[in-house]
Enzyme design. Structure first.
Site, PDB file in Angstrom:
ATOM      1  N   GLY A  53       0.771  -1.231   0.000  1.00 50.45           N
ATOM      2  CA  GLY A  53       0.000   0.000   0.000  1.00 50.45           C
ATOM      3  C   GLY A  53       0.804   1.284   0.000  1.00 50.45           C
ATOM      4  CG  LEU A  85     -10.065  -9.322 -14.883  1.00 49.74           C
ATOM      5  CD1 LEU A  85      -9.011  -8.451 -15.573  1.00 49.74           C
ATOM      6  CD2 LEU A  85     -10.391 -10.536 -15.760  1.00 49.74           C
ATOM      7  CG  ASN A 104      -4.378  -0.828 -12.634  1.00 46.57           C
ATOM      8  OD1 ASN A 104      -4.145  -0.925 -11.425  1.00 46.57           O
ATOM      9  ND2 ASN A 104      -3.758  -1.578 -13.526  1.00 46.57           N
ATOM     10  CG  HIS A 163       1.038  -2.217 -15.622  1.00 44.00           C
ATOM     11  ND1 HIS A 163       0.648  -3.434 -15.095  1.00 44.00           N
ATOM     12  CD2 HIS A 163       2.111  -2.471 -16.399  1.00 44.00           C
ATOM     13  CE1 HIS A 163       1.450  -4.379 -15.554  1.00 44.00           C
ATOM     14  NE2 HIS A 163       2.348  -3.818 -16.353  1.00 44.00           N
TER      15      HIS A 163
HETATM   16  C1  GAR Z   1       2.773  -0.981  -7.670  1.00 41.91           C
HETATM   17  O1  GAR Z   1       4.054  -0.928  -8.232  1.00 41.91           O
HETATM   18  C2  GAR Z   1       1.733  -1.082  -8.759  1.00 41.91           C
HETATM   19  O2  GAR Z   1       2.076  -0.398  -9.917  1.00 41.91           O
HETATM   20  C3  GAR Z   1       1.698  -2.558  -8.994  1.00 41.91           C
HETATM   21  O3  GAR Z   1       1.788  -3.128  -7.717  1.00 41.91           O
HETATM   22  C4  GAR Z   1       2.601  -2.284  -6.889  1.00 41.91           C
HETATM   23  C5  GAR Z   1       1.890  -2.103  -5.568  1.00 41.91           C
HETATM   24  O4  GAR Z   1       2.744  -1.491  -4.646  1.00 41.91           O
HETATM   25  N1  GAR Z   1       0.511  -2.946  -9.690  1.00 41.91           N
HETATM   26  C6  GAR Z   1       0.496  -3.939 -10.573  1.00 41.91           C
HETATM   27  O5  GAR Z   1       1.468  -4.619 -10.828  1.00 41.91           O
HETATM   28  C7  GAR Z   1      -0.866  -4.155 -11.250  1.00 41.91           C
HETATM   29  N2  GAR Z   1      -0.727  -5.036 -12.367  1.00 41.91           N
HETATM   30  P1  GAR Z   1       2.166  -0.786  -3.351  1.00 41.91           P
HETATM   31  O6  GAR Z   1       1.285  -1.815  -2.628  1.00 41.91           O
HETATM   32  O7  GAR Z   1       3.369  -0.463  -2.542  1.00 41.91           O
HETATM   33  O8  GAR Z   1       1.396   0.415  -3.769  1.00 41.91           O
END
Ligand code: GAR
Length: 193
Positions: free
Chosen positions: A15, A90, A105, A107
C-alpha cells in the site's frame, strides 16, 4: 452538506501508493478517499488506512465475483471513482459497467509492453530487466475487462542502466508512481464529469 467527490481505493498489498493517495487527499477541499477495499485480510494497506481513519472493507473471491456486495456498498457510499493501487484481481464486468471510465489503475511499466495476466509487481521489473530495456516507467489507465488493456491516461518514464537490478528498476518506477499517481487522480476527478 458534503459535496466532496468520493473515491474508493482498492489495494491488495503493502500500500505505498495508497498511502501517497491518502496523504494527498487528506485535507483536500473537493475530493475525499471514502473507503479502502482489500481482498487480503493481512495486507499492510489496511493498517495504513486505519492510520488515516479511512474505513476498510475486506472481501473474498465469491463476494467480489458472485455477488453485488461490493457494488451495493459503493453505490450506498456514493463513490464516484475507483482507484486501483496495487490491486491484483481482475475487476468483474458488472463493476466495469457500473463505473464506465471511472475506474483507474496504475501499472509499473510502459504498456502495452509488460502487461497482462501474471504481470504484476516484481514480475514486471524482472521481465523488463530480462528484455534489456533501456527505459521503463508507469502507465495510468482506465480499467476494462482485460488485464492492463484499457485506454491510457498518462505515462511517465525513467532511464534504466544496464547494471540496474530488477529491484533497482522497481525503485525508480516506484518513485514515479508516488510522484505522479495522486496528481493524475486529482486532475481526472476534478476535470471529468
Ligand atoms: C505498484 O508498483 C503497482 O504499480 C503494482 O503493484 C505495486 C503495488 O505497490 N501494480 C500492478 O502490478 C498491477 N498489475 P504498493 O502496494 O506499494 O502500492
Amino acid at each position: 452538506m458534503d459535496l466532496k467527490k468520493k473515491i474508493a481505493v482498492f489495494a491488495s498489498g503493502t500500500g505505498t501508493n495508497a498511502e501517497r493517495i491518502f496523504e494527498h487527499f487528506k485535507e483536500h477541499p473537493q475530493i475525499e478517499v471514502a473507503l479502502l477495499f482489500s481482498n487480503n485480510a493481512s495486507a499492510g494497506v489496511l493498517n495504513i488506512a486505519k492510520h488515516y481513519k479511512i474505513p476498510t472493507v475486506v472481501f473474498n473471491r465469491s463476494e467480489f465475483y458472485d455477488s453485488n456486495a461490493i457494488l451495493n456498498r459503493l453505490v450506498r457510499e456514493e463513490i464516484e471513482w475507483i482507484v486501483l493501487a496495487g490491486f491484483m484481481w481482475l475487476v468483474p464486468e458488472s463493476l466495469v459497467n457500473a463505473f464506465p471510465n471511472k475506474i483507474i489503475n496504475i501499472h509499473p511499466a510502459l504498456l502495452p509492453k509488460f502487461g497482462g495476466k501474471g504481470m504484476y509487481g516484481m514480475h514486471v521489473h524482472e521481465a523488463v530487466k530480462a528484455a534489456n530495456e533501456t527505459i521503463s516507467g508507469i502507465s495510468i489507465h482506465f480499467v476494462n475487462q482485460q488485464y492492463d488493456e484499457g485506454s491510457i491516461i498518462a505515462q511517465y518514464s525513467c532511464q534504466i542502466e544496464h547494471s540496474d537490478s530488477a529491484a533497482e528498476i522497481a525503485k525508480k518506477v516506484q518513485r514515479l508512481e508516488h510522484e505522479n499517481y495522486p496528481k493524475v487522480i486529482e486532475e481526472l476527478v476534478l476535470n471529468q464529469v
